[in-house]
Design a protein around this motif. Sequence first.
Motif, PDB file in Angstrom:
ATOM      1  N   ALA A 100       0.840  -1.210   0.000  1.00 44.03           N
ATOM      2  CA  ALA A 100       0.000   0.000   0.000  1.00 44.03           C
ATOM      3  C   ALA A 100       0.875   1.260   0.000  1.00 44.03           C
ATOM      4  N   PHE A 101       1.945   1.214  -0.784  1.00 44.69           N
ATOM      5  CA  PHE A 101       2.833   2.373  -0.915  1.00 44.69           C
ATOM      6  C   PHE A 101       2.317   3.325  -1.989  1.00 44.69           C
ATOM      7  N   THR A 102       2.613   4.610  -1.793  1.00 44.19           N
ATOM      8  CA  THR A 102       2.220   5.644  -2.753  1.00 44.19           C
ATOM      9  C   THR A 102       3.379   5.912  -3.708  1.00 44.19           C
ATOM     10  N   ARG A 103       3.099   5.851  -5.015  1.00 46.37           N
ATOM     11  CA  ARG A 103       4.134   6.196  -6.005  1.00 46.37           C
ATOM     12  C   ARG A 103       4.198   7.706  -6.146  1.00 46.37           C
ATOM     13  N   GLU A 104       5.390   8.274  -5.983  1.00 43.13           N
ATOM     14  CA  GLU A 104       5.570   9.709  -6.243  1.00 43.13           C
ATOM     15  C   GLU A 104       6.525   9.861  -7.415  1.00 43.13           C
ATOM     16  N   GLY A 115       6.250   7.333  -1.283  1.00 44.72           N
ATOM     17  CA  GLY A 115       5.721   8.433  -0.484  1.00 44.72           C
ATOM     18  C   GLY A 115       5.855   8.217   1.009  1.00 44.72           C
ATOM     19  N   GLU A 116       5.786   6.982   1.481  1.00 39.95           N
ATOM     20  CA  GLU A 116       5.796   6.681   2.911  1.00 39.95           C
ATOM     21  C   GLU A 116       7.198   6.712   3.523  1.00 39.95           C
ATOM     22  N   CYS A 117       8.243   6.867   2.696  1.00 40.09           N
ATOM     23  CA  CYS A 117       9.614   6.964   3.216  1.00 40.09           C
ATOM     24  C   CYS A 117       9.957   8.432   3.465  1.00 40.09           C
TER      25      CYS A 117
END
Length: 176
Positions: A100-104, A115-117
């Motif tokens: 469930a990571f966000t691609r930036e 995004g979560e890092c």
Amino acid sequence: MAKQAFPLSGVYGLIETGPVVLISTRWKGRESIMAQSWHTMIEFDPPILACVISESNYSFELIEKSGECAINIPTVEIGRQVALCGNSSGRNADKFEACAFTREKASDVEAALIGECYASLECKVIDRVKQYDLFVMEVTRAWVDPAVTEPRTLHHRGYGAFMVAGETVSLPSEMR
Ligand SMILES: Cc1cc2nc3c(=O)[nH]c(=O)nc-3n(C[C@H](O)[C@H](O)[C@H](O)COP(=O)(O)O)c2cc1C
């Protein structure tokens, strides 16, 4: 201190610099994220670092072919996703979806930033040492969330054990 002989196979867990990073890659629409901890800075400016990326990893192929990647620095809050990225292959799974990571969108590389890092480094491969699966990379752009002042980064001890950083201490030192 009463030291005892220690198995050589466990030395990496004593000296591993960390922090564990998440390397995101993309090449021709294929992408992956791997956990990675065998890395070191080798130059200040421009920032250059070296990463061991085993040929057995899917990410190896994507970095070798694209010549680039993003190095994302996670904190303990997303530790479970870090372990997942380090124990599954992007050959048969979408790790962005699984975590469930966000691609930036990055500026200099095709790979997505996570995004979560709290920090992400856009990197271009500038050299290789094939014998050791070593990639030398220049950081061309860096992104950090200024709200994260004491990042609780993960440091790999092996087999699911991680040390958590986060405390900053001041000591007399002139070293940059
Ligand atoms: C904490 C941790 C650190 C890791 N460090 C490295 C490393 O430095 N180099 C490496 O090649 N693999 C490392 N791995 C293993 C890869 O992350 C793992 O093989 C991953 O499944 C590769 O994914 P991929 O096949 O999608 O590229 C590490 C795994 C974990 C859990």
